[in-house]
Each structure stands twice: as C-alpha cells, then as structure tokens.
Design an enzyme around this catalytic site. Structure first.
Site, PDB file in Angstrom:
ATOM      1  N   LYS A  14     -28.670   2.093   2.189  1.00  0.00           N
ATOM      2  CA  LYS A  14     -29.109   0.689   2.251  1.00  0.00           C
ATOM      3  C   LYS A  14     -30.622   0.619   2.081  1.00  0.00           C
ATOM      4  CE  LYS A  14     -25.250  -0.637   5.166  1.00  0.00           C
ATOM      5  NZ  LYS A  14     -24.753  -0.891   6.533  1.00  0.00           N
ATOM      6  N   GLN A  58     -26.451  -1.555  12.561  1.00  0.00           N
ATOM      7  CA  GLN A  58     -25.500  -0.596  12.004  1.00  0.00           C
ATOM      8  C   GLN A  58     -24.449  -0.245  13.056  1.00  0.00           C
ATOM      9  OE1 GLN A  58     -25.443   0.545   8.747  1.00  0.00           O
ATOM     10  NE2 GLN A  58     -23.498   1.504   9.302  1.00  0.00           N
ATOM     11  N   ASP A  81     -25.081  -9.307   7.742  1.00  0.00           N
ATOM     12  CA  ASP A  81     -23.726  -8.744   7.610  1.00  0.00           C
ATOM     13  C   ASP A  81     -22.641  -9.816   7.692  1.00  0.00           C
ATOM     14  OD1 ASP A  81     -23.597  -6.044   7.037  1.00  0.00           O
ATOM     15  OD2 ASP A  81     -23.943  -5.427   9.113  1.00  0.00           O
TER      16      ASP A  81
END
Ligand code: NAD
Length: 261
Positions: A14, A58, A81
């Site tokens: 990422k 994460q 997200d």
C-alpha cells in the site's frame, strides 16, 4: 499494530502504491501490546488533522483490542477502507458511501468485462464477511443483479454456482470451487488468497492460490481473475481511489466520476 507477517506485506504494498501516486502517507506503527486507549487517541488526532484525508487501520488487530470500537472511532469521511458502520449502512440503503476497497475493485473488474449493463444477471457471492461478501452483494444489488449469497451453512454450493452468470468467491478455502460447478461463460472473480503448505524441498511459504480451482475454471469461465495478480492489485488501487475521493470531498472539490461505484 503488532507484527502480523501478512499485514507487513500488505502495508508495504500500500505504501509503495501511495508513493507511486504521489500521495503522502504517514505510517504509525504500534507495538502489539499497545492498549486500546492509546490507539483510539491516535485515531482521534488523525481525525482532526487537516493534512490527513484518509485513515486506514491495518487488520487484524491484536486480541486485547476491540476491532469494532476502533473502526467506529475513525471519522466516516476519512474512512479509507469503508468499514465504518455509517458507510456500511449508507451502502446498504443505496446512498453514496465509502465502499470497501476489495468489493469496489471487483465491481470495476466486472464492469470492465461486462460493460455497464449488469442488470438482470444472476450473481452469486460466496462468503458473507463485512469486508468483502456483504458489501459485494450490496454493490451487485445496486447494479440491478439478482443476487444470491452463499456461506458456510449453504447446503449445495455446487448447485448454487451452476446458475451464476457472475460468481464472486470470498471464502478463504483453497480451490474450493471446482470447474464443473461453473456455468459456461460465467465471469469469475476470485478474492481468496490462500497460502498452501510448502511443497517438499521448498524453502519459505507454499504456493498462493485462490478459492477457485483456476486450471479447471478457466476452461469453462468466460473470464476469471488469477491469484495472485487479480483482485489484490485492484484492492490497492481502490484504496487510492477512496483516498482521492475523500480528499476531494474534504476540500470541496468535485469527486472524479470513475471514483464512484
Ligand atoms: P472471512 O473468514 O471473514 O469470511 C469467509 C466467509 O466464507 C464466511 O462468511 C463464511 O461463511 C464463508 N465460508 C467459509 N467456508 C465456506 C464454505 N465451505 N462454503 C461456503 N462459504 C464458506 O474471510 P474474508 O475476510 O471475507 O476473506 C475471504 C478470502 O478473501 C480470504 O482468503 C482472504 O485472504 C481473501 N481476501 C483477499 C483480499 C484481496 O485484496 N485480494 C482482500 C480481503 C480478503
């Protein structure tokens, strides 16, 4: 947070993608033993930091952390997200929302092969997780597909697959879906990422395979995504898309049309 080896690879990928897109990223690494209050305080600071337009925590988080509470602490506008319940709710009622990156990437892949007209197609989503299966089904419903969801308690998965013009597998079981189950010409999106045990004499991890038996399925399907190299890179691309869209909204600029689901 912590030292999950798969997370380390995802975070690195990422960060590389962000750098390539000239997006600035701030990396906050917390030790596995960090308490929840410290993590929530950090998220609170980032929520109020005008230099930050997107926040991503994460997953998975260490055991002492309440993941739902952490995701709920992210400002919905900065939820890169799309896991915040506000965004999940907006998606469920068909209103503009930040959409989770993996299903958003799957939808883009489907539109790429099938064109904009998904209406009336039979879609089967296997897996009902909040990060992939459920939002995927919502997106397909919003695109006027006839959507079926299968999961671990589905009685006859092979039979469900035989009717699907669009098959999205997000299960986490290596090569569960066999070629003979697939309707000829169907478009198959394989989200699964499963590491097989190392073959005899191999050092390191084994082969990475999807939830679909690729060799069998490619002979039947109209189109199929490979693992690795299919949904994974799209997920990262959609993280950039979500971040760009969030930055546009927060700075009063128009959101690019292709950043919308
Ligand atoms: P999860 O474990 O949260 O959910 C799995 C789902 O599969 C559950 O809803 C369960 O009911 C269903 N299931 C389990 N066994 C089944 C069976 N035998 N038949 C039918 N359904 C069954 O997993 P997840 O987070 O949704 O991830 C699924 C897979 O996708 C994993 O392999 C994960 O690594 C992968 N994944 C890939 C990406 C990517 O970027 N490529 C992103 C997210 C997840």
């Amino acid at each position: 947070m912590g030292d999950d080896p798969a997370s380390a690879v995802y975070v690195r990928n990422k960060e590389r993608a962000l750098e390539a897109a000239a997006m600035r990223s701030f990396d906050h690494r917390l030790p596995a033993a960090t308490d929840q209050a410290t993590l929530l305080a950090l998220i609170g600071r980032l929520n109020h930091d005008p230099a930050v337009h997107g926040i991503l925590v994460q997953l998975p988080l260490p055991r002492q952390i309440d993941t739902a509470a952490v995701l709920a602490a992210i400002a919905p506008d900065k939820d890169a997200d799309g896991f915040h319940v506000t965004n999940a709710g907006l998606l469920a009622v068909g209103r503009p929302a930040v959409v989770p990156c993996t299903p958003l990437g799957c939808l883009m892949l489907l539109r790429h092969v099938l064109g904009p007209g998904l209406a009336g197609r039979q879609a089967l989503v296997i897996g009902r997780s909040t990060i992939v299966g459920r939002p995927m089904a919502q997106l397909l419903l919003a695109a006027d597909c006839t959507v079926t969801m299968a999961h671990s308690r589905t009685r006859d998965l092979a039979e469900a697959c035989r009717h699907a013009d669009i098959l999205v597998a997000a299960v986490g079981r290596p090569e569960l879906i066999r070629g003979a189950w697939i309707k000829p010409g169907a478009v198959v999106i394989d989200v699964g990422m499963n590491r097989l045990p190392p073959a005899c004499g191999d050092s390191g991890g084994g082969r990475l395979v999807g939830d679909v038996n690729f060799a069998e399925a490619r002979a039947v399907a109209g189109a199929i995504t490979p693992v690795p190299g299919g949904v994974g890179p799209m997920t990262i691309a959609c993280l950039l898309v979500n971040t760009l869209a969030a930055a546009c909204r927060q700075t009063g600029q128009p959101v690019p049309a292709d950043a919308m689901p």
